[in-house]
Scaffold this motif. Sequence first.
Motif, PDB file in Angstrom:
ATOM      1  N   UNK A 426     -29.459 -37.713 -40.566  1.00 16.41           N
ATOM      2  CA  UNK A 426     -29.232 -36.805 -39.425  1.00 16.41           C
ATOM      3  C   UNK A 426     -29.209 -37.479 -38.059  1.00 16.41           C
ATOM      4  N   UNK A 427     -30.057 -38.502 -37.853  1.00 15.59           N
ATOM      5  CA  UNK A 427     -30.124 -39.083 -36.505  1.00 15.59           C
ATOM      6  C   UNK A 427     -28.874 -39.891 -36.148  1.00 15.59           C
ATOM      7  N   UNK A 428     -28.001 -40.124 -37.120  1.00 13.63           N
ATOM      8  CA  UNK A 428     -26.742 -40.806 -36.841  1.00 13.63           C
ATOM      9  C   UNK A 428     -25.621 -39.823 -36.519  1.00 13.63           C
ATOM     10  N   UNK A 429     -25.937 -38.534 -36.489  1.00 13.80           N
ATOM     11  CA  UNK A 429     -24.941 -37.503 -36.215  1.00 13.80           C
ATOM     12  C   UNK A 429     -25.121 -36.927 -34.819  1.00 13.80           C
ATOM     13  N   UNK A 430     -24.051 -36.390 -34.262  1.00 15.74           N
ATOM     14  CA  UNK A 430     -24.149 -35.674 -32.981  1.00 15.74           C
ATOM     15  C   UNK A 430     -24.781 -34.308 -33.224  1.00 15.74           C
ATOM     16  N   UNK A 431     -25.158 -33.624 -32.144  1.00 14.84           N
ATOM     17  CA  UNK A 431     -25.756 -32.291 -32.271  1.00 14.84           C
ATOM     18  C   UNK A 431     -24.832 -31.317 -32.981  1.00 14.84           C
ATOM     19  N   UNK A 432     -23.544 -31.347 -32.632  1.00 19.18           N
ATOM     20  CA  UNK A 432     -22.590 -30.451 -33.271  1.00 19.18           C
ATOM     21  C   UNK A 432     -22.406 -30.759 -34.747  1.00 19.18           C
ATOM     22  N   UNK A 433     -22.394 -32.054 -35.096  1.00 22.72           N
ATOM     23  CA  UNK A 433     -22.274 -32.431 -36.509  1.00 22.72           C
ATOM     24  C   UNK A 433     -23.497 -31.994 -37.303  1.00 22.72           C
ATOM     25  N   UNK A 434     -24.685 -32.122 -36.693  1.00 21.71           N
ATOM     26  CA  UNK A 434     -25.902 -31.669 -37.393  1.00 21.71           C
ATOM     27  C   UNK A 434     -25.848 -30.164 -37.650  1.00 21.71           C
ATOM     28  N   UNK A 435     -25.365 -29.400 -36.658  1.00 26.75           N
ATOM     29  CA  UNK A 435     -25.271 -27.952 -36.863  1.00 26.75           C
ATOM     30  C   UNK A 435     -24.270 -27.624 -37.963  1.00 26.75           C
ATOM     31  N   UNK A 436     -23.206 -28.399 -38.069  1.00 25.12           N
ATOM     32  CA  UNK A 436     -22.235 -28.197 -39.154  1.00 25.12           C
ATOM     33  C   UNK A 436     -22.857 -28.504 -40.516  1.00 25.12           C
ATOM     34  N   UNK A 437     -23.746 -29.496 -40.566  1.00 24.28           N
ATOM     35  CA  UNK A 437     -24.440 -29.798 -41.825  1.00 24.28           C
ATOM     36  C   UNK A 437     -25.317 -28.620 -42.235  1.00 24.28           C
ATOM     37  N   UNK A 438     -26.027 -28.020 -41.244  1.00 27.37           N
ATOM     38  CA  UNK A 438     -26.858 -26.844 -41.542  1.00 27.37           C
ATOM     39  C   UNK A 438     -25.982 -25.708 -42.078  1.00 27.37           C
ATOM     40  N   UNK A 439     -24.829 -25.504 -41.434  1.00 28.87           N
ATOM     41  CA  UNK A 439     -23.910 -24.453 -41.894  1.00 28.87           C
ATOM     42  C   UNK A 439     -23.369 -24.793 -43.285  1.00 28.87           C
ATOM     43  N   UNK A 440     -23.059 -26.076 -43.527  1.00 25.89           N
ATOM     44  CA  UNK A 440     -22.573 -26.486 -44.849  1.00 25.89           C
ATOM     45  C   UNK A 440     -23.616 -26.211 -45.922  1.00 25.89           C
ATOM     46  N   UNK A 441     -24.900 -26.452 -45.587  1.00 23.77           N
ATOM     47  CA  UNK A 441     -25.968 -26.162 -46.544  1.00 23.77           C
ATOM     48  C   UNK A 441     -26.003 -24.694 -46.919  1.00 23.77           C
ATOM     49  N   UNK A 442     -25.703 -23.817 -45.947  1.00 21.60           N
ATOM     50  CA  UNK A 442     -25.636 -22.383 -46.233  1.00 21.60           C
ATOM     51  C   UNK A 442     -24.390 -22.045 -47.047  1.00 21.60           C
TER      52      UNK A 442
END
Length: 539
Positions: A426-442
Amino acid sequence: MSTPVLELRDLRVTYAGGHEAVRGVDLTLQPGQTLGLAGESGCGKSTLAMSVLRLLPKNAEVTGEILLDGEDTGTMSWGRLRAVRWASASVVFQGAMHALNPVRTIGWQIAEPLRLHASVPEDKIGARVAELLSQVELPAEKAQAYPHELSGGQKQRVMIAMALACQPRLVIADEPTTALDVIVQAQVLRLMTRLVAEHGIGLVMISHDLSVLGSMCQRLAVMYDGQIVELGTAPTVVHEPQHEHTKALAAAFPTVGDPASRYAPATTNPAGLPPKVIPEPGKPLLRTENLTVDFRKRGGGWTRAVNSVSIEVGHGEIVALVGQSGSGKTTLARTVLGLQQPTSGQVLFDGQPLPRSSRGLREYRKQAQLVLQDPASALNPRHTVYESIAEGLRIHRMPGDERELVAAALQAAELRPAERFMSVLPHHLSGGQRQRVVIAGALALQPRLLVADEPVASLDASVRGEILALLLRLRADLGLAALVITHDLGLAWNIADRVAVMYQGDIVEVGDVADVLLAPQHDYTKSLLAAVPVVATPA
């Protein structure tokens, strides 16, 4: 003419490795002036602010001149610099919860700079602390409170009181209203405007929200890639932007009532915006009936967080649940997801009451997924993107090839190519990319409803639009319904079909977004709209 309280001349800051975070910045601030510094994460605005008092890490090389009341901080001895900090210039840091000591009282923390920098006699400190609390419109008894006993807005006021403790001539406020609800934000902005006028201090206010800066600052400087790309009066910069980055910042926060931004969040995604989808009326996907939630108070008694609430979310519909902090929005969301038991009333999903058994709830939560506010906190820092998404698949024993399901979820959240992101932490991702990962998990669990709690509150202006556009595309492509919890009325105008306004546990107004936001009936809805920052038009 009086000496500027702050003057930057060809300021440059370079970090180890050669990254030049600030590149040749020239700025001047007179006493009693307010300067807004706008820009997105990584543009160099916080580096610029921290360089004024030499608060940067040791690997930062600073060149150019930083003049505080005509004196260059770069040539000051450590003793002189220690005397200048707090007394001549102070900083209101971004995260009040993280900046305050959780094991010290508020009074002790406000008194600390007085003891260290102002040489106030011990018998006068209590009176000075009470005076400072009064200045930021907090009662004197709050001096005995601990940070966790205060609301977000109250903690921010404490940070302002600490910054004013030693009567500095310059205050630098770094994102002082980020994540505050719209009414508290308006209160904090009014407070800072009043204090600048009364004390004649110079204020540098940093934010990614151009409308917030434009509503209270006389001048605006827009920063991009370490440089000031636009500088001028606030009305001119906001309403007549010249630089492309300024135009993007101005477009990111829509005006409620602007037809051009309805179902049209600002996005540069090549996929663009999906065609407008109007949900068909019919049996709702989610319905609450007279839902009430009570919590036991310390020392006895009960407090009511949700009071007999009845709302609906249709198939493929986006409903915005708006209200300020403490109105009961998150408690309602937790109850809808089966994470909180109601005191009375019920939640119906597709016409069926929520199951009570753990097995039944697990099946339900495949259908209704939560998207949390802060993606950095929602993701395990030790788990790769693949592991973060696969965790839900394993818990729910989703059939099919795990790697293919993870890849499909990443593709749906527009993290492409999926293979490039799977092994990333996660720390290698931008804030927007991290939020997309959370959405992808859903999305990996193929839900029919997303419950999104402040999904863009902690994101940059441009990233905000990308995530909102993604939610609209998911609705168009997958038929996903969403209950979006927010204090941002612009977000509701941007993407929601209907809006429900919550106040002190009650739904006080509900209806089509245009009806509620353009012709509000309830006084609280009117107060929310009145608190939205407004930038004057150029003269």
